[in-house]
Structure formats: structure tokens, C-alpha cells
Design a protein around this motif. Structure first.
Motif, short mmCIF file in Angstrom:
data_model
loop_
_atom_site.label_atom_id
_atom_site.label_comp_id
_atom_site.label_asym_id
_atom_site.label_seq_id
_atom_site.Cartn_x
_atom_site.Cartn_y
_atom_site.Cartn_z
N LYS A 1 34.26 33.57 47.78
CA LYS A 1 34.85 33.11 46.51
C LYS A 1 35.32 34.30 45.67
CE LYS A 1 32.24 28.80 46.34
NZ LYS A 1 32.22 28.63 47.73
N LEU A 2 36.15 35.16 46.30
CA LEU A 2 36.70 36.34 45.65
C LEU A 2 38.20 36.15 45.44
CD1 LEU A 2 35.02 39.08 47.87
CD2 LEU A 2 34.32 38.39 45.58
N ASP A 3 38.73 36.84 44.45
CA ASP A 3 40.17 36.84 44.22
C ASP A 3 40.81 37.75 45.27
OD1 ASP A 3 42.68 36.57 43.02
OD2 ASP A 3 42.33 38.31 41.74
N SER A 4 41.76 37.24 46.02
CA SER A 4 42.34 38.01 47.12
C SER A 4 43.08 39.25 46.64
CB SER A 4 43.26 37.13 47.96
OG SER A 4 44.33 36.65 47.20
N ARG A 5 43.74 39.18 45.50
CA ARG A 5 44.47 40.34 44.98
C ARG A 5 43.52 41.48 44.64
NH1 ARG A 5 45.71 41.91 39.84
NH2 ARG A 5 47.49 43.30 39.67
N VAL A 6 42.46 41.18 43.94
CA VAL A 6 41.48 42.20 43.57
C VAL A 6 40.77 42.74 44.81
CG1 VAL A 6 39.35 42.60 42.28
CG2 VAL A 6 41.16 41.20 41.28
N THR A 7 40.49 41.88 45.76
CA THR A 7 39.82 42.28 46.99
C THR A 7 40.69 43.25 47.79
OG1 THR A 7 38.67 40.18 47.06
CG2 THR A 7 38.72 41.44 49.08
N ARG A 8 41.99 42.99 47.86
CA ARG A 8 42.90 43.89 48.57
C ARG A 8 42.95 45.26 47.89
NH1 ARG A 8 45.33 40.65 52.19
NH2 ARG A 8 45.62 38.51 51.56
N ILE A 9 42.94 45.28 46.58
CA ILE A 9 42.94 46.55 45.84
C ILE A 9 41.67 47.33 46.14
CG2 ILE A 9 42.83 47.56 43.53
CD1 ILE A 9 44.67 45.22 42.62
#
Length: 62
Positions: free
Chosen positions: A15-23
Motif C-alpha cells: 500500500k505504497l505510492d508508486s511515484r514515491v517508491t520509484r524515487i
């Protein structure tokens, strides 16, 4: 490839934000040689669930 995971799968599971996770993952790749070895630019990141890559990626993004 039932045991294959992608970053989107991981984001849904945790349940993570994909944009923040990629960063976070891009920053971790700069300093972690294990992650740098599996990261291919402009390619979808895939790894086997439960592998050492899986553990390294989870540690980097959480």
C-alpha cells in the motif's frame, strides 16, 4: 512467471505510492551495488518473490 514481482505489485502489496517508491528506489540504486546490478534503465523492474533482490528492494523502499 507466477513468482515474478514488479514494482507495481510491491506497491499494491505494501500500500505504497508508486511515484514515491520509484524515487526511493532510484536513490537506493545509486548507493547499493546489489540493486544497481538488477536495475536496467528504461526497463520494467522484475524479480523473483523471496529472492535476495526482493529483500534488498523491500528494505530500500520501506
Amino acid at each position: 512467471m507466477a513468482d515474478a514481482m514488479t514494482l507495481n505489485d510491491l506497491c499494491e502489496e505494501l500500500k505504497l505510492d508508486s511515484r514515491v517508491t520509484r524515487i526511493k528506489l532510484r536513490e537506493a540504486v545509486k548507493s547499493n551495488p546489489d540493486l544497481a546490478a538488477i536495475h536496467k534503465p528504461r526497463a520494467q523492474l522484475r524479480w523473483l518473490k523471496g529472492s535476495t533482490e526482493d529483500k534488498s528492494i523491500r528494505k530500500a523502499v520501506v
